[in-house]
Scaffold this active site. Sequence first.
Site, PDB file in Angstrom:
ATOM      1  N   LYS A 228      -3.351  -3.971   0.074  1.00  0.00           N
ATOM      2  CA  LYS A 228      -4.922  -3.997  -0.856  1.00  0.00           C
ATOM      3  C   LYS A 228      -5.896  -4.951  -0.051  1.00  0.00           C
ATOM      4  CE  LYS A 228      -2.595  -2.181  -4.163  1.00  0.00           C
ATOM      5  NZ  LYS A 228      -2.521  -0.980  -4.745  1.00  0.00           N
TER       6      LYS A 228
ATOM      7  N   GLU B 191     -10.398  -9.198  -9.109  1.00  0.00           N
ATOM      8  CA  GLU B 191     -11.367  -8.075  -8.668  1.00  0.00           C
ATOM      9  C   GLU B 191     -11.831  -8.003  -9.554  1.00  0.00           C
ATOM     10  OE1 GLU B 191      -9.873  -4.136  -6.594  1.00  0.00           O
ATOM     11  OE2 GLU B 191     -10.419  -3.493  -8.693  1.00  0.00           O
TER      12      GLU B 191
ATOM     13  N   HIS C  30      -4.180   0.179 -18.732  1.00  0.00           N
ATOM     14  CA  HIS C  30      -4.677   0.385 -17.488  1.00  0.00           C
ATOM     15  C   HIS C  30      -3.091   1.768 -16.957  1.00  0.00           C
ATOM     16  CE1 HIS C  30      -7.330  -2.280 -16.277  1.00  0.00           C
ATOM     17  NE2 HIS C  30      -7.058  -2.978 -17.277  1.00  0.00           N
TER      18      HIS C  30
ATOM     19  N   ARG D 166       0.617   8.833  -2.003  1.00  0.00           N
ATOM     20  CA  ARG D 166       2.070   9.504  -2.661  1.00  0.00           C
ATOM     21  C   ARG D 166       1.514  10.448  -3.404  1.00  0.00           C
ATOM     22  NH1 ARG D 166       0.737   7.902  -7.832  1.00  0.00           N
ATOM     23  NH2 ARG D 166       0.215   5.145  -7.405  1.00  0.00           N
TER      24      ARG D 166
END
Lengths: 174, 504
Positions: free
Chosen positions: B123, B206, B241, B298
């Site tokens: 990330k 984050e 999430h 993907r």
Amino acid sequence: MKYITTVNGQEYIIEIDQKTEITVNGERHGVDFQQLAESGTLSLLIDNRSLEAIVEEREDAWEVLLHGELYAVHVQDERAYRLAQARGKLSDASEAVVIRSPMPGLILDVLVEEGAHIGQGQTVVILESMKMENELRAGRDGVVTRVHVGKGDSVEKNQELIAIGDAEEIKEQQ
Amino acid sequence: MDNLLIQKFDKVLIANRGEIAVRIQRACHKLGLQTIAVYSDADRNALHVRYADEAYNIGPPPATESYLVIDRLIDVAKKSGAEAVHPGYGFLAERADFAQACYDAGLVFIGPSPKAIAAMGDKQLARQTVRAAGVSVVPGTDPGLSDDELIAAAEKIGFPLLVKAAAGGGGKGMRPVHEAGSLSNALAGARREATAAFGDGTVYLEKMISDARHIEIQVLGDSQGNVIHLGERECSLQRRHQKVIEEAPSFVVDDELRRQMGEVAIAAARAVDYVNAGTVEFLVDRDKNFYFLEMNTRVQVEHPVTELVTGVDIVQEQLRVARGRRLRYLQDQVKLKGWAIECRINAEDPYHDFVPSTGTITAIGLPTGPGIRVDTGLYEGHTVTPYYDSMISKLICYGETRGEAVLRMRRALEEYRIMGVKTNIPFHQHMMESHRFLSGQFDTRFVEERFSMSEREIHDELEAAIFATLVAHQRSQRASQIVAPGERDTSNWKWYTRWERLQR
């Protein structure tokens, strides 16, 4: 035959004496009731209103799938209802509530100890299943009377995890 | 030149299960490709096994002993003569080492290069890469820090923030943290979950953007260097999430914002020489500023909504570009038409905190009719086990307008019958009637913070009572015909069951 049928806490008195008519809470309705093949799929015309549902028997209730909602329905004939009522008055309120595992999985944590006072909605056990952590919560206020599992235990579906009793009752016993 | 690259493979191993394995098989069969299925002991009877040309067992039910074992998959590919591997989503789909193992074994990996997967899967590297390409990112930390370092960094970033798994996706290994006190617990939980799901417990932090929408851009790239985007998907409706409802297009994206986000998504893809299908995820705030979140290298669960509004068969394009063909579309040939909504049907109880539900499917009836698509691996007798994801089906509806799509969805949800496990269909029904949803007024926290199943009004209790009573009555009538009352030593129900068995 007279039945007392309970859905979501609501009682209905339903009388069935002939094939084409039933009485619900004293009101008459015309019915045409068909079972489709082997499956639990049923077609009902009630006063010509057409409804389709799937009905299956479970251990403790009938499950009815109707318009996307799954209802748990208790059907008792008059005699069984009276017996249950009589029994219910003796035990109902003081009965311990048992939190069972809703699925097989792994106990990641037990957040309460025996004797702890807990509130409705409080998380008591964290269960890992389907790759997610699931928080199991208390369905009522009370006192933890038994803790059947510990961190790291594997559990089966419906296995007893925690028992919750009434605060007053515990005091009386002590 | 183009011709030489055609027919690079004729046999595809699908390293996945459930609805996506079936979806990929359909695209393969359409292109005349043979399909190889793999299955764990729990999936012998699954649709993806029955619909495949060949199927191979790869081990016990836990994914870590079957669907995640790279060596076993490569072995099956060799044994079966497969020439290409499609990873689907989840499992090994975003593992660069798996893509690399495929290349090393001489197999075509139907996805981007291992390098691109690694760049976007890391990330931090992803953030650096896209930042260099001029894309804004959400403030946060590097992955790989210790808990102490993360706790120190958290104070600089400020709360609320998110703990995220470096190898993550689908909300697994992710935790929102609202104050410093609960950070260390969240770190431990996220690491545990990430280790279980991805075999990698690395996490990072984050900043949480408030009132944010989660909007993503579908991109497609070919090996000739063409990259296009297929517009956006609105994925703000999430629980823990995990996306639950997606739609295309988004209520808040106009032509200009779509053009900007599309350009940025293409720039992000180009930054890693992206080939095949991918998705660039953004957070969009109230003022329509957008921040790069991550790129999923993907096919996405929610790809069908894009297929319905663009007419592009994304999985088929994946196969084509993996064979070295050019993309069939230029950017200006991509036109959005109409509206599509997807509801993820999960085996869980919407009235009890969405606890997963396991069991055997006793009856299933799929909704049909104009504008309705169902992607599923469900069948009667299928057992929903605790080993895999609880998503058992996707219901996708199309309409000329959003309103029409919603009306179709309401009807399709009502028509969808799944018996044997509890499903979140009532949740979707409730959402399709919610004013906030209908007016498009929601953000990523709407489902969890401002949407309650307890407000749902149910109208059919009486009808349900009548149904159950009629069935109970019918059973007791039949039972009493077999044994006269008074002579039986046990209940009518037991007698009836015995009688039923005798009839078989």
